[in-house]
Design a protein around this motif. Structure first.
Motif, PDB file in Angstrom:
ATOM      1  N   ALA A 160     -14.110  12.743  14.921  1.00 24.43           N
ATOM      2  CA  ALA A 160     -14.483  11.712  13.958  1.00 24.43           C
ATOM      3  C   ALA A 160     -15.246  12.318  12.784  1.00 24.43           C
ATOM      4  N   TYR A 161     -16.139  13.265  13.069  1.00 22.68           N
ATOM      5  CA  TYR A 161     -16.874  13.930  11.995  1.00 22.68           C
ATOM      6  C   TYR A 161     -15.929  14.693  11.072  1.00 22.68           C
ATOM      7  N   LEU A 162     -15.008  15.450  11.650  1.00 25.01           N
ATOM      8  CA  LEU A 162     -14.067  16.221  10.830  1.00 25.01           C
ATOM      9  C   LEU A 162     -13.215  15.308   9.960  1.00 25.01           C
ATOM     10  N   LYS A 163     -12.810  14.168  10.511  1.00 22.22           N
ATOM     11  CA  LYS A 163     -12.024  13.220   9.720  1.00 22.22           C
ATOM     12  C   LYS A 163     -12.862  12.627   8.591  1.00 22.22           C
ATOM     13  N   ALA A 164     -14.114  12.323   8.883  1.00 24.59           N
ATOM     14  CA  ALA A 164     -14.986  11.773   7.843  1.00 24.59           C
ATOM     15  C   ALA A 164     -15.207  12.772   6.713  1.00 24.59           C
ATOM     16  N   ARG A 165     -15.292  14.041   7.036  1.00 25.33           N
ATOM     17  CA  ARG A 165     -15.456  15.076   6.016  1.00 25.33           C
ATOM     18  C   ARG A 165     -14.134  15.420   5.335  1.00 25.33           C
ATOM     19  N   GLY A 166     -13.016  15.041   5.948  1.00 31.54           N
ATOM     20  CA  GLY A 166     -11.719  15.360   5.361  1.00 31.54           C
ATOM     21  C   GLY A 166     -11.308  16.796   5.548  1.00 31.54           C
ATOM     22  N   PHE A 167     -11.870  17.463   6.570  1.00 35.24           N
ATOM     23  CA  PHE A 167     -11.604  18.876   6.791  1.00 35.24           C
ATOM     24  C   PHE A 167     -10.411  19.154   7.702  1.00 35.24           C
ATOM     25  N   GLY A 168      -9.959  18.130   8.450  1.00 33.38           N
ATOM     26  CA  GLY A 168      -8.958  18.426   9.474  1.00 33.38           C
ATOM     27  C   GLY A 168      -9.534  19.420  10.456  1.00 33.38           C
ATOM     28  N   LEU A 169      -8.752  20.431  10.792  1.00 32.81           N
ATOM     29  CA  LEU A 169      -9.229  21.464  11.717  1.00 32.81           C
ATOM     30  C   LEU A 169      -9.654  22.728  10.971  1.00 32.81           C
ATOM     31  N   ASN A 170      -9.974  22.579   9.671  1.00 32.26           N
ATOM     32  CA  ASN A 170     -10.368  23.737   8.873  1.00 32.26           C
ATOM     33  C   ASN A 170     -11.824  24.118   9.078  1.00 32.26           C
ATOM     34  N   TRP A 230       0.838  -1.202   0.000  1.00 32.21           N
ATOM     35  CA  TRP A 230       0.000   0.000   0.000  1.00 32.21           C
ATOM     36  C   TRP A 230       0.871   1.250   0.000  1.00 32.21           C
ATOM     37  N   SER A 231       0.442   2.253  -0.749  1.00 34.39           N
ATOM     38  CA  SER A 231       1.086   3.566  -0.679  1.00 34.39           C
ATOM     39  C   SER A 231       0.007   4.627  -0.528  1.00 34.39           C
ATOM     40  N   PHE A 232       0.377   5.751   0.053  1.00 35.53           N
ATOM     41  CA  PHE A 232      -0.609   6.751   0.462  1.00 35.53           C
ATOM     42  C   PHE A 232      -0.206   8.147  -0.007  1.00 35.53           C
ATOM     43  N   SER A 233      -1.212   8.993  -0.118  1.00 34.17           N
ATOM     44  CA  SER A 233      -0.989  10.404  -0.397  1.00 34.17           C
ATOM     45  C   SER A 233      -1.961  11.197   0.467  1.00 34.17           C
ATOM     46  N   THR A 234      -1.936  12.509   0.360  1.00 34.25           N
ATOM     47  CA  THR A 234      -2.817  13.342   1.174  1.00 34.25           C
ATOM     48  C   THR A 234      -3.610  14.298   0.296  1.00 34.25           C
ATOM     49  N   GLY A 235      -4.825  14.600   0.752  1.00 34.35           N
ATOM     50  CA  GLY A 235      -5.702  15.502   0.023  1.00 34.35           C
ATOM     51  C   GLY A 235      -5.464  16.955   0.386  1.00 34.35           C
ATOM     52  N   ARG A 236      -6.394  17.784  -0.027  1.00 36.12           N
ATOM     53  CA  ARG A 236      -6.265  19.240   0.124  1.00 36.12           C
ATOM     54  C   ARG A 236      -6.058  19.661   1.565  1.00 36.12           C
ATOM     55  N   TYR A 237      -6.781  19.044   2.478  1.00 41.56           N
ATOM     56  CA  TYR A 237      -6.690  19.425   3.891  1.00 41.56           C
ATOM     57  C   TYR A 237      -5.841  18.452   4.706  1.00 41.56           C
ATOM     58  N   GLY A 238      -5.029  17.664   4.005  1.00 43.17           N
ATOM     59  CA  GLY A 238      -4.116  16.777   4.711  1.00 43.17           C
ATOM     60  C   GLY A 238      -4.668  15.410   5.025  1.00 43.17           C
TER      61      GLY A 238
END
Length: 243
Positions: free
Chosen positions: A164-174, A72-80
């Motif tokens: 958990a909600y923020l992680k599910a949305r992919g927002f981080g702390l934004n 497996w290899s990984f990358s990160t999205g806009r908000y990390g």
């Protein structure tokens, strides 16, 4: 994956940190992950990172047995937010990873909007003063009505659910923690949003559990599936590999 649900993996460090286990886990990591682990100042944090990221790889291979954990290899999205970059599987897999002092946890699903958070419950926390800084007014008022032991428990309910909600949305702390509020009762866990937040409360399901007396864990499910996705709790996935 056997069915359309959420696979939950939890490992308590005191039980999984057996002789040789950290070396086996480290061997599953990429070179970059090993370098990141070594950057932690304290050995316990290094070991926790190694166990968490090895668990993720094993959990993904549990869902896609044709892929070796090391592949497996990984990358990160806009908000990390991290995501699977390769290999491509027949059905894309999504995950969320969390670790607190003494506990590692991850969820894997075919649905992108899933998140997990685990926290160490501290009896030394001042729930009301912290909530006044970060939480929604409704949550603060609920905490005001509770005696301290119950207020601490509810504080960590809120904290893990929000994370958990923020992680599910992919927002981080934004997205500020006071932009949405959690309501926790014996009957259900619900979420509400400020008017300017573009999200539908009806599309979310939440769950809470305590992996140990010292930890609180929350899962957010934004799949919109009727009644929410079925959550399957799995044993620490390295039992055979570590023996």
């Amino acid at each position: 994956m056997a069915d359309d649900g959420i696979e939950l993996f939890i490992g308590l460090i005191e039980s999984i940190d057996t002789p040789g286990a950290v070396d086996v886990c480290r061997g599953l990591l990429s070179v970059d992950e090993q370098i990141r682990a070594d950057r932690f100042k304290f050995e316990r944090h290094q070991r926790q990172y190694v166990f968490a990221h090895a668990m993720l790889r094993l959990a993904l291979s549990h869902a896609a047995p044709e892929v070796e954990p090391t592949d497996w290899s990984f990358s990160t999205g806009r908000y990390g937010r991290p995501f699977v970059a390769a290999p491509t599987t027949a059905t894309p897999l999504h995950f969320s990873l969390s670790h607190a002092d003494g506990c590692v946890a991850c969820v894997v699903s075919k649905h992108e909007t899933v998140g997990v958070d685990v926290e160490t419950v501290s009896r030394r926390v001042a729930p009301l003063s912290t909530a006044l800084r970060f939480f929604a007014p409704e949550e603060v008022e609920t905490l005001r009505t509770l005696p301290e032991p119950a207020a601490i428990e509810r504080f960590f309910d809120y904290w893990t659910l929000k994370e958990a909600y923020l992680k599910a949305r992919g927002f981080g702390l934004n997205l500020p923690l006071d932009a949405f509020a959690m309501q926790v009762s014996r009957e259900a866990i619900k979420i509400t949003f400020k008017p300017d937040i573009a999200d539908d409360p009806a599309g979310w399901r939440f769950s809470l559990c305590s992996p140990s007396p010292s930890h609180r864990l929350a899962i957010a499910d934004g799949s919109g599936a009727a009644g929410g996705l079925r959550i399957t709790r799995n044993a620490w996935p390295l039992q055979d590999a570590a023996e």
